[in-house]
Design an enzyme around this catalytic site. Structure first.
Site, PDB file in Angstrom:
ATOM      1  CD  GLU A   1    -105.216 -46.473-112.909  1.00 54.09           C
ATOM      2  OE1 GLU A   1    -104.241 -47.122-112.484  1.00 54.09           O
ATOM      3  OE2 GLU A   1    -105.270 -46.011-114.070  1.00 54.09           O
TER       4      GLU A   1
ATOM      5  CD  GLU B   1    -104.231 -51.622-113.584  1.00 60.24           C
ATOM      6  OE1 GLU B   1    -103.213 -50.941-113.907  1.00 60.24           O
ATOM      7  OE2 GLU B   1    -105.376 -51.368-113.974  1.00 60.24           O
TER       8      GLU B   1
END
Length: 463
Positions: free
Chosen positions: A160, A369
């Site tokens: 990320e 995720e």
């Protein structure tokens, strides 16, 4: 047929503990959590879920739950304690044992090289705003490839780049705890160069397997269909998604994005000659995709840039996004939300997958995720988290709908394997399929763990 990956995920600082054992150096999060800046939920990851000592138990439980894949991250400050110097062989031996334990249980290890926890020496020298960190990361990555590359076939460079820099340099709730979008773009630029450099090292080293990057991506929505709202959505897509995804997959930052941040007054001197070729040569094999919800926006109205996050899960916290001359976050009062204000919007999964399919020539995707945080309650030794089951069921159904629409999705990993330290949210916000008593460290499978095991079993060899 290639085996579909059904599993779960963690990150080193959030679950390992053992923060100063076996030669580990300090990370930026070690120092932050022991400082006065850690004042929202002032707890640390010193012990966390104690996964460093209990990984065998945790991986065995995963396998008993039918999971065939485990995504975890390596702590850079364990392997290279000061970020650039001597390699800590004890750390490599530890992660080698983790990989071997996965394989012994039929669990595919998916390894993330960097998940927010920068060695403190590098952080103190400017962190991701210092180009020296790029070379240090490529060297660290090569150390990991050399040690584990004979057994790990799925690597991820950076977790990320968008969300980390948003929190670190825009919201200001992650170290270095500043609010300056110009510095955000500088750090993100170097993160993307670091990822590309690691990808190039992987390919030049001839290691087997594949390498990708993990992106948190959102379908961008508006509540009105006017040109102004469409423009806001376009800007939000550049701001949240394409600045990372275009760069990792296509090998270049979007030209419109670069023009817009320069028009904002960003000092673009961080761009160096030769960077374009680094990005072009370091494109990824697959995209790790973290999917949680949608991004609902409206046109920018007035005022300075102001970004805030609810890290308390109560009325004292506020989610706010105003990006001057770009967009503002909107609110839909009709949707269900968790206590931290996250929408429960399963269709986000289908929408982002179809969007990525169409934009990037159907690049292979692994859902790295997907999960939801709540304050779980233990009742007579059991955790009846029906809300988590409903959430996971909804998102998995939408993923499978996207697969039916031709999206090349190759795996799905729940966040998270067990309860862990949820960054600045502390320990009350629980995501795990397995409950952890943070006083005794006892593990208890939740109802969602059982549901997920049954779901995996029902899929057989199919998706």
């Amino acid at each position: 047929m290639t085996r579909f990956l059904w599993g779960s995920a963690t990150a080193a600082y959030q679950c390992e503990g053992a923060w100063d054992e076996d030669g580990k150096g300090k990370s930026s999060w070690d120092v932050f959590c022991h400082s006065d800046l850690n004042n929202v939920n002032p707890v640390t990851g010193d012990v966390a879920s104690d996964h460093y000592h209990r990984y065998e138990e945790d991986i065995r439980m995963m396998a008993e739950g039918g999971q065939n894949a485990y995504r975890f991250s390596i702590a850079w400050s364990r392997v290279v304690p000061d970020g650039t110097g001597d390699v800590n062989e004890a750390a490599l031996e530890h992660y080698s044992r983790v990989v071997d334990t996965c394989l012994a249980h039929g669990v595919e290890p998916l390894v993330t090289l960097y998940h927010y926890d920068l060695p403190q020496t590098l952080f103190a020298a400017g962190g991701w705003e210092n180009r020296a960190t790029i070379d240090a990361f490529a060297r660290y990555a090569t150390v990991c490839f050399d040690s584990l590359g004979d057994r790990v076939s799925h690597w991820m460079t950076i977790n990320e780049p968008g969300y980390e820099t948003l929190c670190s340099y825009a919201i200001g709730n992650y170290p270095p705890n500043v609010r300056d979008l110009g510095r955000r773009w500088h750090a993100m630029y170097n993160l993307m160069l670091a990822s590309a450099s690691a990808v190039t090292a992987f390919r030049e080293g001839g290691y087997p397997g594949r390498i990708g990057l993990v992106s948190d991506s959102y379908p961008v929505h508006t509540l009105e269909n006017t040109p102004e709202f469409e423009q806001a959505a376009h800007f939000a897509d550049l701001f949240q998604n394409r600045c990372v995804n275009d760069t990792a997959i296509l090998g270049a930052f979007p030209a419109e994005f670069m023009e817009k941040i320069e028009a904002d007054g960003t000092d673009m001197s961080f761009i160096h000659e030769g960077d374009e070729s680094v990005l072009r040569s370091g494109t990824i094999d697959f995209l790790g995709l973290n999917v949680y919800d949608r991004f609902l926006v409206k046109p920018y109205t007035t005022g300075e840039t102001d970004l805030r996050a609810n890290n308390t899960g109560d009325a004292s916290g506020e989610n706010r996004v105003v990006v001057k001359d770009w967009f503002e976050m909107d609110e839909d009062p009709t949707t269900e939300k968790n206590p931290w204000g996250m929408e429960i919007y399963p269709a986000a999964m289908y929408e982002i997958l179809v969007e990525l399919r169409d934009r990037y020539s159907n690049i292979p995707v692994i859902i790295t995720e997907n999960g939801v945080g709540y304050r779980d309650v233990v009742e007579n030794g059991e955790i009846h988290d029906s809300y988590r089951i409903d959430y996971l069921r909804g998102f998995i159904d939408e993923m499978q709908r996207a697969i039916g629409a031709g999206c090349d999705v190759q795996g799905y990993l729940v966040w998270s394997t067990m309860d862990l330290y949820s960054w600045i949210n502390g320990y009350e916000k629980r995501y795990g399929l397995v409950h952890v008593d943070f006083d005794t460290l006892e593990r208890t499978p939740k109802d969602s763990f059982v549901w997920y095991a049954n779901h995996i079993s029902s899929q057989g060899a199919q998706r």
